[in-house]
Design an enzyme around this catalytic site. Structure first.
Site, short mmCIF file in Angstrom:
data_model
loop_
_atom_site.label_atom_id
_atom_site.label_comp_id
_atom_site.label_asym_id
_atom_site.label_seq_id
_atom_site.Cartn_x
_atom_site.Cartn_y
_atom_site.Cartn_z
N ASP A 165 0.86 -1.18 0.00
CA ASP A 165 0.00 0.00 0.00
C ASP A 165 0.91 1.24 0.00
OD1 ASP A 165 -2.14 1.71 0.00
OD2 ASP A 165 -3.20 0.73 1.64
C1 NOJ Z 1 -3.99 3.98 0.21
C2 NOJ Z 1 -5.19 3.12 0.38
O1 NOJ Z 1 -5.09 2.40 1.59
C3 NOJ Z 1 -5.42 2.14 -0.75
O2 NOJ Z 1 -6.67 1.55 -0.59
C4 NOJ Z 1 -5.30 2.80 -2.07
O3 NOJ Z 1 -5.54 1.87 -3.10
C5 NOJ Z 1 -3.92 3.42 -2.18
N1 NOJ Z 1 -3.76 4.43 -1.15
C6 NOJ Z 1 -3.65 4.04 -3.54
O4 NOJ Z 1 -4.36 5.20 -3.68
#
Ligand code: NOJ
Length: 748
Positions: free
Chosen positions: A296
């Site tokens: 993430d």
């Molecule tokens: C953080 C988030 O937790 C995740 O769900 C998302 O896909 C990513 N950022 C990318 O934007």
């Protein structure tokens, strides 16, 4: 030279070698699975000629400067693409912009390996569907698949190859803002939803330019943060994880999802980003996942804050060695992996495997045969917000709304009646789109007020109050409007940025001023229909007493204004059912229907030493699976084909369901099981089947469910998975509080 190399290879070698047979095994669709198992000779050929730096570049993902959700640490991402240091980009879209970046990758780097473009297409791209908690309330996997298919068509036409969805995090914690992004509290329903979404995004073959790769997130157990605070610690037993949290991720992987995102949280003391047990042992060794894992946003870097890595170099080594193939936004792989490989801290084999996975997904998407196939501006124009797409959004919005109360059948309202529309969210088009609205735009979106204006005889409108500011200055105006109209529709709730990422709350009540306004209006004696916009189960104990009818509309998306109005005025009937329990108050949290019986279940009403509260019933305000419509249904007692079965066998359960009202209506018929004796404790109910049926007034239907040993299986005392012999109770009803059951026995 490089282009000749690439395109020769592409033409000569692109033919699939066929499935390797081991990876993806959706039981229900092996033909589709074969398409997602393809291997490509071009990947091996590339691996043979790539430099160490070029390989590492394929494991690097940077955001463009649009739409970031965390620190934007790379301003020079275009230079990184040009130098081959970055093989993947997210948050960049439109056919024109992705073409521009792709041209750099294809024409200006040595090997011309195409970029992969990712984006958070969570509940739609341009046409926005209800938030995912709403979508799951439809209990309609077919329509959910259709919505993901629409999202994929629109996103693919805007240059995207990859969505960060489905979000498969089971959640029993309404304080957590991201409960809005998931499918609720139940592993069985959650699995059906995540499977449908993968099918919708990826279609039958990823090489089809109208499909995009799915990303199963957030692996794993991100939906269980302590105290509901986003990014907080997660801790649960392996048994609990496997039985109640992992199934939706697994279902999505089995449906062929090409990528998985490691979650921010720790599991068993190790951040998921570097958790080999999750990313390698479970995901790859047990489930046979052969796509790639992405961290993430800055997940690799955050291992320093977690306190399990001293620096980014160490975090990068640990993450890759544990099975995290791609680094989203930390920059650690880019900066430190070369040295780590040279020093032997990461083996060339591990590096090559990770690169192979990324290149294979690019090949499966058809990017080596045509890197620009997603970059057509004409197609972008033609696919965006088409009439069909908007129609799907309208129907799904209707199906997502849950009618929680309808005293004296006040709904549906007569189309010509005058109404007062009151509430701070009634005239908001923006809030209807909810959190993570992708590239959805508010222009052209009708608010609920707009929708009502097209249906009602006459409308007076006043917001009545602000969303949360304590002023009661408009109360008397609202009261006057209510009295003069004779029927009131109030639109209350949370503004849409109160849920989603980094949007946890310690209160799950409406802002006080809104409840005060409702009290004031209800005090006039004029009937009140309450429409709620929110992204979590709220404590609406007081509000549902005050209102005559309550329609939970979540954030219903681009077509939400029309959908809600059509439901209120009987152009459509509500058919949503809760995918998450609504508590009576925050003290009941976590509350979920799949609870255990405990050693002291509360059966003897008033008894002291039983599992209960002194100040509140154990039962929720509205149970999982609950929802009303404009008719009623009766259930006959389930009839079993046999009262026992054994390994490899099955029984069927049939029940007759009758529409006992005077309007057509849709019922979601739910099958629950209870295992009466286990080597470990078992839930008092487990959803194991559901069917949506539409019945005319007076019409009956016989529904049939098949029960095999799979429906009885669980993680037994010795952590093997399977059924145990003994007695089971089987319930068929309209929500998880159904009580009538029949019994059968499973024999070894
Ligand atoms: C953080 C988030 O937790 C995740 O769900 C998302 O896909 C990513 N950022 C990318 O934007």
């Amino acid at each position: 030279m490089k282009k000749i190399f690439l395109f020769l290879l592409a033409t000569m070698l692109l033919t699939s070698c066929g499935g390797n047979g081991a990876a993806v095994k959706p039981a229900d669709d092996p033909a589709r699975a074969a398409n997602f198992n393809k291997t490509y000779p071009i990947v091996d050929s590339l691996l043979k000629v790539m430099t160490l730096e070029e390989k590492i570049g394929q494991l690097v993902l940077y955001t463009s400067d649009w739409d970031v959700t965390g620190p934007s640490i790379r301003e020079g991402y275009i230079e990184d693409i040009r130098s081959g240091k970055c093989g993947n980009i997210f948050n960049a879209y439109t056919a024109a912009y992705t073409r521009k970046l792709q041209e750099i990758a294809v024409n200006e780097t040595r090997l011309g390996i195409p970029l992969l473009f990712g984006y958070d297409v969570i509940h739609g791209f341009r046409t926005i569907f209800p938030i995912n908690l709403g979508i799951s309330s439809s209990w309609d996997p077919g329509l959910i698949e259709e919505s993901a298919c629409v999202a994929a068509r629109e996103a693919a036409a805007a240059g995207l190859h990859w969505t960060y969805s489905p979000m498969c995090d089971i959640c029993v914690e309404p304080r957590w803002g991201r409960i809005s992004e998931g499918a609720g509290e139940d592993a069985f329903l959650g699995s059906a939803v995540s499977r449908a979404m993968v099918y919708g995004y990826q279609g039958a073959d990823l090489e089809d330019p109208f499909t995009i790769a799915a990303c199963v997130k957030h692996f794993a157990a991100y939906g269980a943060p302590h105290a509901g605070r986003d990014y907080n610690t997660v801790d649960m037993s392996e048994r609990w994880l496997r039985e109640f949290y992992l199934p939706p991720y697994k279902a999505a992987v089995e449906a062929g999802a090409q990528t998985v995102m490691a979650s921010f949280n720790e599991y068993d003391g190790t951040p998921a980003t570097a958790n080999a047990h999750l990313l390698t042992e479970i995901l790859r060794d047990e489930w046979g996942f052969d796509g790639f894992v992405v961290s993430d946003y800055t997940g690799v870097m955050e291992m320093i804050n977690h306190g399990t890595s001293a620096d980014l170099a160490d975090a990068s080594v640990k993450a890759l060695n544990a099975g995290n193939d791609m680094d989203m936004q930390s920059g650690g792989y880019s900066e430190f992996l070369k040295k780590a490989v040279e020093e032997g801290k990461v083996s060339r084999k591990i590096l090559d495997e990770a690169v192979r996975r990324v290149l294979t997904v690019k090949a499966r998407l058809g990017l080596f045969s045509d890197p620009f196939k997603y970059c057509s501006e004409e197609r972008e124009e033609a696919e965006t917000k088409t009439e069909e797409n908007l129609h799907t959004a309208l129907v799904l919005a209707q199906e997502s709304c849950v009618l929680l109360k309808n005293h004296n059948n006040i709904l549906p309202l007569s189309k010509n009646s005058p109404v007062a529309v009151i509430g701070p969210l009634a005239n908001s088009a923006d809030d209807l789109l909810g959190t993570w609205r992708g590239a959805g735009q508010v222009e052209g979106v009708k608010s609920i007020l707009d929708g009502i204006k097209e249906m009602a005889g006459s409308v007076v409108y006043t917001p009545g109050c602000d969303v949360e500011k304590e002023s009661q200055a408009l109360f008397s105006h609202a009261e006057y409007a209510a009295r003069s109209a004779g029927t009131v529709i109030m639109v209350l709730g949370e503004p849409c940025d109160w849920t989603g990422e980094a949007a946890s709350r310690t209160s799950i009540r409406l802002p006080e001023v809104q409840t005060e306004l409702l009290k004031e209006i209800a005090g006039t004696g004029v009937p009140v229909v309450l429409v709620l916009l929110n992204g979590r189960p709220l404590d609406i104990s007081e509000e549902s007493e005050l209102a005559d009818a309550v329609l939970e509309a979540w954030y219903p998306g681009t077509m939400g204004g029309e959908a809600v109005a059509r439901l209120l005025f009987g152009e459509a009937s509500p058919s949503g059912r809760l995918s998450v329990t609504f508590p009576r108050n925050i003290g009941q949290i976590p509350i979920y229907y799949w609870a255990k019986n405990t050693g002291r279940p509360y059966v003897d009403i008033g008894a002291k030493y039983e599992s209960r509260y002194l100040d509140c019933p154990n039962e929720p305000l509205y149970p999982f699976g609950y929802g009303l419509t404009y008719t009623t249904f009766s259930y006959g007692k389930p009839v079993l084909s046999s009262d026992s079965f054994g390994p490899g066998g099955s029984i069927t359960a049939k029940a007759t369901v009758t529409n006992t009202g005077s309007r057509e209506g849709c019922e979601v018929i739910q099958l629950y099981l209870r295992d009466m004796l286990g080597s470990v404790t078992r839930p008092v109910k487990m959803l194991r089947g559901f069917q949506r049926v539409l019945l005319a007034p007076g019409e009956s239907t016989e529904v049939e469910f098949t029960i095999t040993q799979e429906e009885l299986s669980f993680w037994r005392k010795d952590m093997t998975y399977g059924p145990e012999a003994g007695e089971f109770r089987l319930f068929i009803g309209g929500d998880s509080s159904c009580e009538d059951y029949v019994t059968f026995t499973y024999n070894d």
